[in-house]
Design a protein around this motif. Structure first.
Motif, PDB file in Angstrom:
ATOM      1  N   TYR A  28       0.735  -1.399   0.039  1.00 24.33           N
ATOM      2  CA  TYR A  28      -0.115  -0.065  -0.002  1.00 24.33           C
ATOM      3  C   TYR A  28       0.874   1.379   0.066  1.00 24.33           C
ATOM      4  O   TYR A  28       1.618   1.331   0.932  1.00 24.33           O
ATOM      5  N   LEU A  29       0.781   2.103  -0.672  1.00 26.23           N
ATOM      6  CA  LEU A  29       1.291   3.396  -0.778  1.00 26.23           C
ATOM      7  C   LEU A  29       0.529   4.503  -0.284  1.00 26.23           C
ATOM      8  O   LEU A  29      -0.663   4.625  -0.403  1.00 26.23           O
ATOM      9  N   ARG A  30       1.007   4.983   0.895  1.00 25.94           N
ATOM     10  CA  ARG A  30       0.657   6.039   1.537  1.00 25.94           C
ATOM     11  C   ARG A  30       1.416   7.227   1.200  1.00 25.94           C
ATOM     12  O   ARG A  30       2.201   7.695   1.912  1.00 25.94           O
ATOM     13  N   LEU A  31       1.109   7.800  -0.066  1.00 28.78           N
ATOM     14  CA  LEU A  31       1.927   8.738  -0.641  1.00 28.78           C
ATOM     15  C   LEU A  31       2.216  10.084  -0.161  1.00 28.78           C
ATOM     16  O   LEU A  31       1.050  10.647  -0.140  1.00 28.78           O
ATOM     17  N   SER A  32       3.136  10.618  -0.228  1.00 30.31           N
ATOM     18  CA  SER A  32       3.620  11.993   0.359  1.00 30.31           C
ATOM     19  C   SER A  32       4.582  12.453  -0.505  1.00 30.31           C
ATOM     20  O   SER A  32       5.605  11.562  -1.018  1.00 30.31           O
ATOM     21  N   ILE A  33       4.503  13.727  -0.953  1.00 29.01           N
ATOM     22  CA  ILE A  33       5.497  14.418  -1.676  1.00 29.01           C
ATOM     23  C   ILE A  33       6.158  15.425  -0.386  1.00 29.01           C
ATOM     24  O   ILE A  33       5.957  16.490  -0.547  1.00 29.01           O
ATOM     25  N   ARG A  39      10.990  14.482  -0.815  1.00 27.86           N
ATOM     26  CA  ARG A  39      10.903  12.911  -0.732  1.00 27.86           C
ATOM     27  C   ARG A  39       9.424  12.339  -1.365  1.00 27.86           C
ATOM     28  O   ARG A  39       8.847  12.748  -0.766  1.00 27.86           O
ATOM     29  N   VAL A  40       9.478  11.896  -2.378  1.00 29.69           N
ATOM     30  CA  VAL A  40       8.564  10.905  -2.859  1.00 29.69           C
ATOM     31  C   VAL A  40       8.349   9.643  -1.975  1.00 29.69           C
ATOM     32  O   VAL A  40       9.410   8.742  -2.341  1.00 29.69           O
ATOM     33  N   GLU A  41       7.591   9.686  -1.119  1.00 30.85           N
ATOM     34  CA  GLU A  41       7.821   8.344  -0.440  1.00 30.85           C
ATOM     35  C   GLU A  41       6.309   7.759   0.167  1.00 30.85           C
ATOM     36  O   GLU A  41       5.467   8.278  -0.143  1.00 30.85           O
ATOM     37  N   THR A  42       6.330   6.795   0.535  1.00 31.88           N
ATOM     38  CA  THR A  42       5.247   6.087   1.388  1.00 31.88           C
ATOM     39  C   THR A  42       5.348   6.224   2.838  1.00 31.88           C
ATOM     40  O   THR A  42       6.535   5.732   3.404  1.00 31.88           O
ATOM     41  N   LEU A  43       4.352   6.632   3.616  1.00 35.59           N
ATOM     42  CA  LEU A  43       4.287   7.098   4.942  1.00 35.59           C
ATOM     43  C   LEU A  43       4.121   5.598   5.502  1.00 35.59           C
ATOM     44  O   LEU A  43       3.572   4.798   5.047  1.00 35.59           O
ATOM     45  N   PRO A  44       4.381   5.445   6.898  1.00 35.39           N
ATOM     46  CA  PRO A  44       4.172   4.217   7.731  1.00 35.39           C
ATOM     47  C   PRO A  44       2.311   3.906   7.599  1.00 35.39           C
ATOM     48  O   PRO A  44       1.632   4.846   7.676  1.00 35.39           O
ATOM     49  N   PHE A  45       1.986   2.651   7.278  1.00 41.22           N
ATOM     50  CA  PHE A  45       0.751   2.303   7.112  1.00 41.22           C
ATOM     51  C   PHE A  45       0.581   0.952   7.511  1.00 41.22           C
ATOM     52  O   PHE A  45       1.295  -0.024   7.181  1.00 41.22           O
TER      53      PHE A  45
END
Ligand code: C2O
Ligand code: CU
Length: 463
Positions: free
Chosen positions: A240-245, A291-297
């Motif tokens: 799952y991508l909890r996407l943040s820029i 950072r194009v990243e996935t946050l903890p999920f």
């Protein structure tokens, strides 16, 4: 490519359901295919977009010194981005150069069942064979195509690509990019780790090599002062991508089924496996780095995510003029349901611990469930209920639905979707209308390991 006997490694899985092959095309499949092929004609003034795709094995470089033995389309991962307009006909001649059969599914497209690319509607394409998919494109949006055969191996090794369909009326952006996000687990020998293990069959695979457009944690650059359209596809098996820029604000402009009614501001967005989203990103100032990243999920998996994980780095370069125009109304979406409505079906996602195969994933207590048919023109209101402690992305083939409720509450905005996350012990109420495309269809969890372990159902649309 090494020569191998395909029979050594994989056999076409033929499981049976009361004597009938579990996944096999109906007897009239050939005729349905010929009719669908002939019926696919472009609208006036539109064209046939003809593309040759070859599925094969090749070495794919993801980072300096990191190469793996990929399976992909036209020698690249992802496969080529296919682009066309609403009313065009897409004609894809697919040649299979893999050592095993394959079929290709057109995820999110409302096309005839004979072109859906599953084992329910066609025989798998044998090594060396060619099969031509041909259909008219009815909708604008961000779609994707991927192997629908031995998916935990084939899709994982790279058999996927993006498909962008545009309409005559689109908002104006300064620049557009397609970002296909994936993760793979590479073994030391330069191969993708074969599927396996109890935890993986429960959680689904989350690979430690994180890819954007087939490259490991790439650097993206954009001009300051500009607004870009990012079409993002989650092609990962289970992540799952909890996407943040970098926490900076963006606007959601589209989802699975194209543009939404109006832009929605956000600083993060959840993309379950197979989900797509379209974002208006920027403007930024020169020198910003995000950072194009996935946050903890927490999706209920054994493997926990406690830290953000990087997918790409965005660097903002010198200022450039902007011509972007994003109107306050992007599109009119007519609600399928107004006012209170009762569900006419319950789809229960569950699992059991089988003695023989470890975890078994089910729909209405059955692996590879045969669900009741639906009738063309009869509104479907389904409660998709998750009776398990892990999240499942529910995907319906061939039709868009509208989400009426998530855990009993209306969603933030109206949209067309083909994939929706159903949280652990949660539920989602959806509405969809079977239009006149009778035939065999399916829905399933898009965590590839869950799909393979039985969390799917097939059903007929009848006239
Ligand atoms: Cu993208 Cu049956 O799936
Ligand atoms: Cu699942």
């Amino acid at each position: 490519m090494r020569k191998r006997d395909p029979a050594d490694e994989h056999e076409t899985p033929v499981r049976t359901h009361g004597g009938a092959p579990l996944h096999a095309p109906p007897a009239d499949a050939g005729e349905a295919y010929r009719l669908a092929y002939a019926a696919a004609q472009p609208d006036a003034g539109r064209r046939v977009v003809a593309i040759a795709l070859e599925a094969s094995e090749f070495d794919w470089n993801v980072a300096p010194g990191v190469t793996f033995q990929a399976w992909g389309f036209n020698g690249q991962v992802p496969g080529p981005t296919l682009e066309a307009e609403v009313g065009d006909v897409l004609e894809i001649r697919l040649t299979n150069r893999l050592p095993e059969p394959t079929v290709v599914h057109w995820h999110g497209l409302r096309i005839p069942p004979a072109m859906d690319g599953t084992e329910m509607v066609q025989r798998p394409i044998a090594p060396g064979d060619t099969f031509t998919y041909r259909f008219r494109l009815p909708d604008a949006g961000t779609f994707w195509y991927h192997s629908h055969f031995n998916e935990t191996v084939q899709l994982e090794r790279g058999l996927y690509g993006a498909l962008v369909v545009r309409s005559a009326e689109e908002p104006t952006f300064d620049h557009e990019r397609v970002l296909v996000v994936d993760d793979v687990e590479l073994a030391r020998d330069g191969k993708v780790k074969p599927p396996g293990g109890w935890i993986e069959s429960h959680d689904g695979r989350e690979g430690s090599t994180r890819l954007v457009n087939g490259k490991q944690e790439p650097e993206l650059t954009m001009a300051a002062g500009q607004i870009e359209r990012w079409r993002i596809i989650n092609a990962a098996s289970a992540r799952y991508l909890r996407l943040s820029i970098g926490g900076s604000p963006f606007r959601i402009v589209g989802t699975d089924g194209g543009l939404i009614g109006a832009p929605v501001p956000a600083t993060e967005i959840l993309l379950a496996p197979a989900d797509r989203v379209e974002l208006a990103v920027g403007p930024f100032a020169e020198g910003e780095i995000h950072r194009v990243e996935t946050l903890p999920f927490n999706r209920g998996s054994f493997k926990a995510h406690r830290k953000p994980e990087l997918f790409a780095t965005l660097r903002v370069g010198p200022q450039a003029p902007s011509k972007a125009r994003i109107p306050e109304t992007l599109r009119r979406i007519e609600p399928l349901v107004t006012g209170p409505v009762e569900a006419n079906r319950e789809v229960r996602l569950g699992f059991t611990l089988g003695l023989k195969h470890g975890v078994e994933f089910t729909v209405n207590k059955e692996q590879h469930h045969r669900a009741d048919p639906v009738r063309v023109g009869e509104l479907q209101v389904w409660d998709v209920v998750n009776r398990s402690p892990v999240h499942h992305p529910f995907h319906l083939h061939g039709f868009f639905f509208q989400v009426l409720q998530v855990n009993g509450k209306p969603p933030g905005f109206l949209s067309w979707e083909d994939t929706i996350n159903v949280a652990a012990f949660g539920s989602v109420r959806i509405a969809w209308m079977p239009d006149d495309r009778p035939g065999e269809w399916m829905y399933h969890c898009h965590i590839l390991e869950h799909h393979a372990a039985g969390m799917m159902a097939h059903f007929a649309v009848l006239r």
